[in-house]
Design an enzyme around this catalytic site. Structure first.
Site, PDB file in Angstrom:
ATOM      1  CG  ASP A 157      56.236  10.930   1.943  1.00  0.00           C
ATOM      2  OD1 ASP A 157      55.755  10.897   3.075  1.00  0.00           O
ATOM      3  OD2 ASP A 157      55.685  11.535   0.993  1.00  0.00           O
TER       4      ASP A 157
HETATM    5  C1  GLC Z   1      53.115  13.707   1.441  1.00  0.00           C
HETATM    6  C2  GLC Z   1      52.833  12.674   2.520  1.00  0.00           C
HETATM    7  C3  GLC Z   1      52.513  11.310   1.985  1.00  0.00           C
HETATM    8  C4  GLC Z   1      51.781  11.425   0.667  1.00  0.00           C
HETATM    9  C5  GLC Z   1      52.742  12.035  -0.320  1.00  0.00           C
HETATM   10  C6  GLC Z   1      52.094  12.238  -1.701  1.00  0.00           C
HETATM   11  O1  GLC Z   1      54.221  14.486   1.807  1.00  0.00           O
HETATM   12  O2  GLC Z   1      53.833  12.505   3.519  1.00  0.00           O
HETATM   13  O3  GLC Z   1      51.723  10.636   2.988  1.00  0.00           O
HETATM   14  O4  GLC Z   1      51.355  10.142   0.225  1.00  0.00           O
HETATM   15  O5  GLC Z   1      53.283  13.267   0.117  1.00  0.00           O
HETATM   16  O6  GLC Z   1      51.099  13.182  -1.614  1.00  0.00           O
END
Ligand code: GLC
Length: 749
Positions: free
Chosen positions: A291
């Site tokens: 993430d």
């Molecule tokens: C965010 C979220 C995740 C998402 C990622 C990309 O922090 O936690 O669910 O897919 O970043 O946007």
């Protein structure tokens, strides 16, 4: 010769050498043939080029976190990116893909990822709302439409489905999931993977799905996002991991880490989770992406001294693609040279990522998702909008309907729509609205007006107050409008950013002065229905007491207003059932239907006895239980029969119940089957959902509904952490929700 044309020729030559095999080949043969090509390609890659494939960059658009490196285009040209996210649109994707394919030595194409959580441009109800439809086909179909639209604009990888189970509505991200139940959540997880990936990743309308956030992100202490998760291994295996296993069994192509630790070990450095369990035990074959900056976050977590250490821990755990922390790109080469990590680990990561690119057909044609014709024809079609409207009607939950307040009587000629959510286009999108635009949203005001035209009804809208804020200056106009109307609709709730990521709340009441407005309007005494717009369960015991009718509408996407109007006027029939418990108050949290009995449960024959597990200032029961939802008609349950009072491990138990529509309209009922294991080698929940059946019954119609249970449905993690069933006595209940129904029992010998 200009540098770039030499590169171009080299790239073409390499495509001929390594181009993907015929996409018509079946997936399995393709994979092994693809693997040979991947292995050949890796052999000629430099260490820098390999490490470049492990870097995922956010384009400047739609950033969902801190942008670590704004000169992403330069990095792509240098071969320092294997994938980009938050970039979409054929022209933009083509521009970035060309940089990778024509300006780098090997011309390895990029993946283009995006958070397509509940639709791409045709935005559907938020996932929590969708789960309340209990309609696996509709859920799968919505993600099929999302994949078609996203791939028409260059996207070939989505960061979905989010399959985190949660029992805590303080945590704003419950809006993105399928509620509190593991069994239903696992069914929905598999449906979503199938919706996105279809049965052939080489098809240009399918793309890579990502199960997230692995794992147990939905269980943060105090419901505070990103916070510590400290749960037993048993709870992890029993309640939080099964939806991920369902995704792996459905062939999910990638996995995203969760930000949280699990009992001391952050996911992004968790070797047990990502190598021993995910790969060695579950047999996952795809790739792992972090993430947003979660490798870097190993430092504040306190398990890494610095970036290099964080990168070492992550790669050794089995993490492969670094989203936005730039730690892999800046540290892996030195870590290899210093002998701290083996290049073989990097080769494995590169191999899994390249294999996914082959499966998508990107080595055959890196521009296969850059089709202007598709972009013009396949997005927000009328069929998709019609489906979205129907999905809204299935996702709403009728929580209260005293004296048949709803549907709105045909005699009504003047409606007052009052409340801050009545004409809130952007909020209808909910959180994570991808490429959805507010101007395409049908608000409740729009939807009512459209219906009112041929019914010759006047609709008067007064905002009354803001969603948050203490001003009551709008109350008088609202009260006046209500007094002049035959029927009043109150549109209340949260704004779309009060749930979703980084949106935990400690107080789940209606925000601002909305409850005061509701009291003033309801006490006027006109027939009044509340429509709730929210991304999580709210604590609304007062509203439940005072409002004649309450329809939970969540955030329904671009067709919110149309679908809700269909329900309010009776053109559609409410059938949704809650997939997350609504507490009376925040003090009860965590509260969920499948809690344990404990050693001092309240004795219903003597509820006042002090020394029992209860509160001095609150009931134990929720305001609305899991599985609860009303319709415009009534259903009765009778003739519960089971095929035998006793089954062996090889038998099937058949359970039959008669459901009758005894009300004044047609209706659809979600008949639910719950099982309770009365005695186990460990304590067992007082209830476990084990089946459901959606039945449409015309007024007066009766239908027998049948469920089948085997010993496999009774498995759990026993005292020795083996996943198995144990002989003994079981209660079963078949009914309209987790708190009521017809009961019987049986034994497993
Ligand atoms: C965010 C979220 C995740 C998402 C990622 C990309 O922090 O936690 O669910 O897919 O970043 O946007």
């Amino acid at each position: 010769m200009k540098k770039h044309s030499a590169l171009f020729i080299t790239a073409i030559a390499l495509f001929i050498l390594f181009g993907g095999c015929n996409t018509e080949q079946n997936q399995e043969i393709g994979t092994s043939e693809y693997q040979q090509k991947v292995d050949s390609l890796i052999k000629i890659m430099t260490l820098d080029e390999k490490i470049g494939q492990l870097n995922l960059l956010a384009s400047g658009w739609d950033v969902t976190g801190p942008v670590m490196d704004p000169n992403y285009k330069q990095l792509i040209k240098q071969g320092n990116a294997g994938a980009v996210f938050n970039a979409y649109g054929v022209d933009y994707v083509t521009e970035l893909q060309r940089l990778a394919v024509e300006e780098t030595r090997l011309g390895i194409p990029l993946l283009f990822g995006y958070d397509v959580i509940h639709g791409y441009k045709t935005i559907f109800p938020i996932p929590l709302a969708q789960s309340c439809s209990w309609d696996l086909e509709m859920i799968e179909h919505s993600d099929r439409i999302a994949a078609t639209e996203a791939t028409a604009e260059g996207i070939n990888w989505v960061f979905a489905p989010m399959v985190d189970i949660s029992r805590d509505p303080r945590w704003g991200r419950v809006s993105e999931g399928a509620g509190e139940d593991t069994w239903l959540g696992s069914k929905i997880a598999a449906a979503r993977v199938n919706g996105f990936q279809g049965n052939n990743l080489a098809d240009e309308q399918t793309l890579l799905a990502t199960m997230k956030h692995f794992a147990a992100y939905g269980a943060p202490q105090a419901g505070r996002d990103y916070h510590t998760v400290d749960i037993s291994e048993r709870s992890l295996l029993e309640y939080y991991l099964p939806p991920f296993k369902a995704c792996v069994d459905a062939g999910v192509a990638s996995v995203m880490t969760s930000f949280n630790e699990i009992s001391g070990v952050p996911s992004s450095s968790n070797h047990w989770l990502y190598t021993e369990l995910l790969r060695n035990t579950w047999g996952f074959k795809g790739f792992v992406v972090t993430d947003y900056t979660s490798i870097y976050e190993l430092i504040p977590h306190g398990v890494a001294q610095d970036s290099a250490h964080a990168g070492e821990l992550a790669l050794k755990a089995g993490i492969q693609l670094d989203m936005q922390s730039s730690i892999f790109i800046k540290n892996l080469k030195n870590l290899v040279k210093s002998g701290k990590i083996s290049e073989k680990l990097i080769d494995k990561a590169v191999s899994d990522i390249l294999l996914a690119k082959y499966k998508l057909g990107l080595f055959d044609d890196p521009y296969r998702y850059c089709n202007k014709t598709r972009e013009g024809n396949e997005i927000m079609t009328q069929a998709s909008k019609d489906f979205a409207r129907q999905f809204v009607t299935k996702s709403c939950v009728l929580l209260k309907n005293e004296n048949q307040t709803l549907p709105i009587p045909e005699t009504v000629k003047k409606i007052a729509l009052i409340g801050p959510l009545g004409n809130a286009a952007e909020d209808m999108l909910g959180n994570w609205s991808a490429a959805g635009w507010a101007q395409y949203c049908v608000t409740l005001f729009d939807g009512l007006k459209a219906e009112a035209v041929d019914k010759n009804i006047q609709i008067h809208y007064e905002k009354g107050c803001e969603i948050v804020g203490l001003s009551t200056s709008g109350f008088d106009a609202a009260i006046k409008a209500a007094k002049n109307a035959d029927f009043v609709i109150l549109a209340l709730g949260e704004d779309r950013n009060m749930s979703g990521e980084a949106a935990s709340r400690t107080n789940l009441n209606l925000p601002g002065v909305q409850m005061q407005l509701a009291e003033k309007i309801i006490e006027i005494g006109k027939p009044t229905a509340v429509v709730l717009f929210n991304g999580r369960p709210l604590t609304i015991p007062e509203l439940d007491q005072k409002a004649p009718a309450i329809l939970e509408a969540w955030f329904g996407g671009i067709q919110s207003g149309s679908g809700i109007a269909d329900l309010l006027f009776g053109k559609a029939l409410p059938s949704g059932k809650l997939t997350m418990t609504f507490p009376h108050n925040v003090g009860q949290i965590p509260i969920h239907y499948n809690m344990k009995n404990n050693g001092r449960p309240v004795d219903p024959t003597n509820p006042e006895y002090r020394f029992r597990s209860k509160y001095l200032d609150s009931p134990n029961q929720p305001l609305y239980p899991f599985g609860y939802g009303l319709s415009y008609t009534n259903f009765s349950y009778s003739n519960l029969k089971i095929s035998s009072p006793e089954i062996r491990a090889t038998d099937t138990l058949t359970i039959q119940v008669t459901v009758s529509n005894t009300g004044k309209s047609d209706g659809e009922e979600i008949v639910q089957l719950y099982i309770r294991d009365l005695v186990g080698s460990v304590t067992r929940p007082i209830n476990e959902l084990k089946g459901f059946s959606k039945v449409f019954l015309k007024q007066g119609e009766t239908r027998d509904v049948i469920f089948k249970i085997t010993a496999n449905d009774l498995k759990f993690f026993n005292l020795d952490m083996e996943y198995t069933y144990e002989p003994g006595k079981f209660d079963l209940m078949v009914g309209p929700n987790s708190a009521s129904g017809l009961k019987d029992s049986f034994s497993l010998r």
